[in-house]
Design a protein around this motif. Sequence first.
Motif, PDB file in Angstrom:
ATOM      1  N   GLN A 363       0.887  -1.133  -0.042  1.00  0.00           N
ATOM      2  CA  GLN A 363      -0.021  -0.166   0.074  1.00  0.00           C
ATOM      3  C   GLN A 363       0.751   1.200   0.099  1.00  0.00           C
ATOM      4  N   LEU A 364       0.540   2.178  -0.823  1.00  0.00           N
ATOM      5  CA  LEU A 364       1.332   3.474  -0.897  1.00  0.00           C
ATOM      6  C   LEU A 364       0.714   4.485  -0.023  1.00  0.00           C
ATOM      7  N   THR A 365       1.557   5.224   0.771  1.00  0.00           N
ATOM      8  CA  THR A 365       0.938   6.251   1.697  1.00  0.00           C
ATOM      9  C   THR A 365       0.727   7.579   0.458  1.00  0.00           C
ATOM     10  N   GLU A 366       1.575   7.714  -0.465  1.00  0.00           N
ATOM     11  CA  GLU A 366       1.401   8.838  -1.396  1.00  0.00           C
ATOM     12  C   GLU A 366       1.188   8.041  -2.880  1.00  0.00           C
ATOM     13  N   ARG A 367       0.556   8.673  -3.570  1.00  0.00           N
ATOM     14  CA  ARG A 367       0.437   7.872  -4.860  1.00  0.00           C
ATOM     15  C   ARG A 367       0.557   9.152  -6.101  1.00  0.00           C
ATOM     16  N   ARG A 375       3.196   1.415  -7.616  1.00  0.00           N
ATOM     17  CA  ARG A 375       3.010   0.215  -6.715  1.00  0.00           C
ATOM     18  C   ARG A 375       3.717  -0.908  -6.977  1.00  0.00           C
TER      19      ARG A 375
END
Length: 625
Positions: A363-367, A375
């Motif tokens: 899971q990415l905290t910032e996309r 990802r």
Amino acid sequence: MTNSKDLAREIVEGTGTEVEKGRGPSQASQITALARERYELFMSEDGRPYGVKVDGANIALPLRGKAGLRSQLARIYTDAHDGSVPAQSALTDAMVVLEGVAQAADPRQPHVRVARGDGVLVVDLGDADGQCIVIGPDGWRREQRSPVLFRRSGAMKPLPLPLRDGDGLAKLRALLNTDEDGFRLLVAWLVAAFIPDLPHPVLTFRGEQGTGKSYSAKMVIGLVDPSGAPKRTAPRDIKSWATQAFNSWALCLDNVSIIPDWLSDALCRAVTGDGIVDRALYTDDDVVVLEFRRVLAMTTIDAGALAGDLAERLLTIELHTIPDRARREEAELDAAYSDAHAGILASLFDLLADVLRVLPDVQLTERPRMADFARVLAAVDKVKGWDTLESYKATARDAVADVLDGEPFAQAVVALVDRAGPGGIVLTASELLERVPAPDRLPKKWPKDPTRAGGQLKRLAPALRTIGIDVDDSKRGPKPKKQRLYHLTASADRRCETASPASPYDPETDSDQQEEGGRYRGDASGPPATRGDAGNARGDAALFVASPQDTGPDQHGYSRGDAGDAGDAEMHPLSVPAPRTHRTPGQDAEDAPQDARPTTPCARCSRAQWNAEGSPLCLDCRTAA
């Protein structure tokens, strides 16, 4: 004589002759019967007829055109009739009937080179037997018949059968002359290239002449989707581009210097998914649709010539100059690449299997832009312990900055915002066009009117945001015009980066010394030569020595408001700054001393002038208005 019922039956069966003449079924009817017996006929979701062999490879053969199913049926007919060749008219008549049969079946979608099956990825090896590689979280394996439907084109070549033969990634590393960060980014991009249902950034090899850009691109495309023409020149029109992209999974544009706007837009759409509608041949109102999402690469020396929206979709690999003593002949490289190809594929598929295993938990905290690809990079980092995601973000910022450097209007906007200070600048499109200095000879992309200026600013907004400049156009001016207002602000990090190194600037604590145009705003009313020591005191230190004697340890400390440079601890300043006064509680702004009045950026000229309470304009601009 035959009656009308018998004659109708003969026409339906395709005989085209009378029964009493003793002739059997026509060639067209025989070909039709052969096709329906041996092939399953269907239409693709984009309206193209195909046939797939019932007991053979799961490969869709197109009905239209002289290649594909047409040639296969001609061969089958010839083998069954002792070498008798069917007439072209018979084949044409049969294809018309078979296309009608295909339209009655449920549509199916054939894939090119890679596809997603039931929880696995499938890679078509492209050989005559229809073998494939199935990759899942538990590893990869070869299968004789693909579980998903593929189609082929004349541009495709077979992939070698993967073979575990040592460290394939190390073999690939030996064939490239980039640094370690670039190599790891390339490996991560190759892994993602076998995942079909996500946007892939355009892999861009950049370097001087003689850095091996073209050969590196040829190798990379050969690892994903071998072709007789892995490197291609820029297409001449959108139809030519669509035909190339439709028939290959991965393709590369070689030696790109300038990309026209239409091709830049087409490349952006091909990354995220595109469809081209064209008129069908020999028809007036029928159309065909070419749908595709592709893996793209390019080679270039200067990425600054690319459009900003395309630059945000680039993954740039810098190649180093190859010394003459280390340069290898192309035949030698071809042999080394051919020997390593199977082992490189095996190592890539091993890594891809590991990525598929950990990907659901990533899971990415910032996309960032291209979040699906980011990802995958995060999953590669988790498996290998690399840092490809941060490297990708850095290359994306650099690519955008290069593009902005190539656009004079963007440079003028950036300079305007950097001079505006922490509060930024608020202005209309018309005022923006007036404020930015226009060159004597306007460049091609320089906006000619406020409408185009606003549109170009909107287009540049994502690129500007990447380098720390935010564009907010959500507000409107006062009635009756209610013009759109553009609020341009530089981030705190950018203000620190663009501050003069001789004038230390802290955007959080230096309320009295706010930067404007490379100087401090501490005494904005005076000319630059008389603004006290809040400017650059280094020049003063070079002219006047404090004393020939050694100074004590207590003299090495300095105050930022006093000198702005540690050099003043040992040298006399030209002048002693007057203490800054402040407005006392209850004192009116008009009655306060000039340097005690609160200064904020003017909404029109952005200078650090005193603004009356509630007015966005400074005194000069209000007077001029």
